[in-house]
Scaffold this motif. Sequence first.
Motif, PDB file in Angstrom:
ATOM      1  N   VAL A   1       0.858  -1.179   0.000  1.00  0.00           N
ATOM      2  CA  VAL A   1       0.000   0.000   0.000  1.00  0.00           C
ATOM      3  C   VAL A   1       0.899   1.236   0.000  1.00  0.00           C
ATOM      4  O   VAL A   1       1.657   1.461   0.938  1.00  0.00           O
ATOM      5  CB  VAL A   1      -0.937   0.021   1.227  1.00  0.00           C
ATOM      6  CG1 VAL A   1      -1.818   1.251   1.203  1.00  0.00           C
ATOM      7  CG2 VAL A   1      -1.769  -1.255   1.289  1.00  0.00           C
ATOM      8  N   LEU A   2       0.820   2.001  -1.078  1.00  0.00           N
ATOM      9  CA  LEU A   2       1.602   3.227  -1.246  1.00  0.00           C
ATOM     10  C   LEU A   2       0.637   4.401  -1.231  1.00  0.00           C
ATOM     11  O   LEU A   2      -0.217   4.514  -2.105  1.00  0.00           O
ATOM     12  CB  LEU A   2       2.372   3.189  -2.570  1.00  0.00           C
ATOM     13  CG  LEU A   2       3.193   4.414  -2.946  1.00  0.00           C
ATOM     14  CD1 LEU A   2       4.361   4.601  -1.974  1.00  0.00           C
ATOM     15  CD2 LEU A   2       3.699   4.302  -4.366  1.00  0.00           C
ATOM     16  N   THR A   3       0.774   5.252  -0.226  1.00  0.00           N
ATOM     17  CA  THR A   3      -0.114   6.405  -0.081  1.00  0.00           C
ATOM     18  C   THR A   3       0.657   7.675  -0.419  1.00  0.00           C
ATOM     19  O   THR A   3       1.691   7.950   0.176  1.00  0.00           O
ATOM     20  CB  THR A   3      -0.664   6.498   1.357  1.00  0.00           C
ATOM     21  OG1 THR A   3      -1.274   5.255   1.696  1.00  0.00           O
ATOM     22  CG2 THR A   3      -1.676   7.615   1.476  1.00  0.00           C
ATOM     23  N   LEU A   4       0.146   8.418  -1.385  1.00  0.00           N
ATOM     24  CA  LEU A   4       0.735   9.692  -1.787  1.00  0.00           C
ATOM     25  C   LEU A   4      -0.089  10.808  -1.168  1.00  0.00           C
ATOM     26  O   LEU A   4      -1.288  10.895  -1.406  1.00  0.00           O
ATOM     27  CB  LEU A   4       0.732   9.835  -3.307  1.00  0.00           C
ATOM     28  CG  LEU A   4       1.346   8.702  -4.115  1.00  0.00           C
ATOM     29  CD1 LEU A   4       1.141   8.958  -5.602  1.00  0.00           C
ATOM     30  CD2 LEU A   4       2.805   8.525  -3.789  1.00  0.00           C
ATOM     31  N   LEU A   5       0.546  11.648  -0.373  1.00  0.00           N
ATOM     32  CA  LEU A   5      -0.162  12.738   0.293  1.00  0.00           C
ATOM     33  C   LEU A   5       0.212  14.077  -0.329  1.00  0.00           C
ATOM     34  O   LEU A   5       1.392  14.328  -0.603  1.00  0.00           O
ATOM     35  CB  LEU A   5       0.167  12.748   1.786  1.00  0.00           C
ATOM     36  CG  LEU A   5      -0.239  11.480   2.527  1.00  0.00           C
ATOM     37  CD1 LEU A   5       0.386  11.433   3.901  1.00  0.00           C
ATOM     38  CD2 LEU A   5      -1.738  11.368   2.607  1.00  0.00           C
ATOM     39  N   ASP A   6      -0.789  14.907  -0.538  1.00  0.00           N
ATOM     40  CA  ASP A   6      -0.615  16.229  -1.137  1.00  0.00           C
ATOM     41  C   ASP A   6       0.124  16.105  -2.468  1.00  0.00           C
ATOM     42  O   ASP A   6       1.247  16.573  -2.628  1.00  0.00           O
ATOM     43  CB  ASP A   6       0.120  17.164  -0.175  1.00  0.00           C
ATOM     44  CG  ASP A   6       0.012  18.614  -0.605  1.00  0.00           C
ATOM     45  OD1 ASP A   6      -0.823  18.919  -1.482  1.00  0.00           O
ATOM     46  OD2 ASP A   6       0.770  19.441  -0.070  1.00  0.00           O
ATOM     47  N   THR A   7      -0.547  15.466  -3.412  1.00  0.00           N
ATOM     48  CA  THR A   7       0.066  15.187  -4.701  1.00  0.00           C
ATOM     49  C   THR A   7      -0.828  15.657  -5.841  1.00  0.00           C
ATOM     50  O   THR A   7      -2.051  15.542  -5.743  1.00  0.00           O
ATOM     51  CB  THR A   7       0.349  13.682  -4.858  1.00  0.00           C
ATOM     52  OG1 THR A   7       0.854  13.428  -6.152  1.00  0.00           O
ATOM     53  CG2 THR A   7      -0.895  12.854  -4.647  1.00  0.00           C
ATOM     54  N   PRO A   8      -0.249  16.174  -6.913  1.00  0.00           N
ATOM     55  CA  PRO A   8      -1.070  16.527  -8.076  1.00  0.00           C
ATOM     56  C   PRO A   8      -1.654  15.296  -8.764  1.00  0.00           C
ATOM     57  O   PRO A   8      -2.588  15.404  -9.545  1.00  0.00           O
ATOM     58  CB  PRO A   8      -0.114  17.272  -8.997  1.00  0.00           C
ATOM     59  CG  PRO A   8       1.245  17.017  -8.488  1.00  0.00           C
ATOM     60  CD  PRO A   8       1.139  16.585  -7.072  1.00  0.00           C
ATOM     61  N   ALA A   9      -1.121  14.097  -8.457  1.00  0.00           N
ATOM     62  CA  ALA A   9      -1.653  12.865  -9.049  1.00  0.00           C
ATOM     63  C   ALA A   9      -3.076  12.600  -8.579  1.00  0.00           C
ATOM     64  O   ALA A   9      -3.827  11.891  -9.227  1.00  0.00           O
ATOM     65  CB  ALA A   9      -0.770  11.683  -8.692  1.00  0.00           C
ATOM     66  N   ALA A  10      -3.474  13.173  -7.440  1.00  0.00           N
ATOM     67  CA  ALA A  10      -4.825  12.967  -6.928  1.00  0.00           C
ATOM     68  C   ALA A  10      -5.857  13.719  -7.749  1.00  0.00           C
ATOM     69  O   ALA A  10      -7.022  13.355  -7.772  1.00  0.00           O
ATOM     70  CB  ALA A  10      -4.905  13.412  -5.465  1.00  0.00           C
ATOM     71  N   ALA A  11      -5.439  14.773  -8.428  1.00  0.00           N
ATOM     72  CA  ALA A  11      -6.361  15.508  -9.296  1.00  0.00           C
ATOM     73  C   ALA A  11      -6.546  14.735 -10.588  1.00  0.00           C
ATOM     74  O   ALA A  11      -5.667  14.018 -11.024  1.00  0.00           O
ATOM     75  CB  ALA A  11      -5.810  16.901  -9.588  1.00  0.00           C
TER      76      ALA A  11
END
Length: 194
Positions: A165-175
Motif C-alpha cells: 500500500v503506497l499512499t501519496l499525500l498532497d500530490t497533483p496525481a490525486a487531481a
Amino acid sequence: MFRVPLIVAIALIIAFGGGILSALSMLNASVGFGAIEVAGWRAFPAAQTAAADPYAKAHRAKGGRLLYGSAEGLQFTAFRDAEGLTLTGTCSYRMSGRTPTTRLWTLYAADADGMRLNAGADLPAATNSQTVLRRRDGSFDIVISRTAKSGNWLAIPDTGAFQLVLTLLDTPAAASTGLSGLSMPVIEQIGCGQ
C-alpha cells in the motif's frame, strides 16, 4: 391450509437471503468503479469524492476507513510483481524507481483485507519518503523481505499473499489531470525461500 403461507415464507427467505448475500459479496469484491492502474499499482481516485458510486460509499462505510479527499492524497495498492505473479511472504522483492511528485508518501505491507502486517517487534513494518535512502537522481530501492537486508528494508512476515500500500499525500496525481504520465516504482521478485 399451511401450504400457501409456507411457500410465501420460503420465497421471502430466499429473496432476502439472496439480496443480502449478493450485496455483501459486491462490497467485498471491490472499492467501487473507476479504478486506474499504472505499472501494476491500482487506485480508486473517485472513491474518496462526494460523487463516488454507491458501492464505493458502502464499501467505505462497511470498512470504517477514512479515505483521502481528492485534494489530499491517493492510495495505490499492488498485489502482483512486474511479472504478474502474486506477492507472497515466502519471496523477497525489490521496489525500485521513483514515486509521482508528492509532498510525502508512505509504504507498508497489508493482508488481502487491507490490514497492516506486522513482522515482529522492532522490525521496520513501514517506511516513508522522509526516511528512505535515495540515489543522487532521486530514485530508490526498497527490499521487501522476511529476512534483514542492508539499505532500505521493509519487513514482512512469512505469510501467504499480501499487498503493498503506497499512499501519496498532497500530490497533483490525486487531481484528475495528474493521472496521465505517472511514473510508479517497479516491484521485482529477487528470490524465494530465503
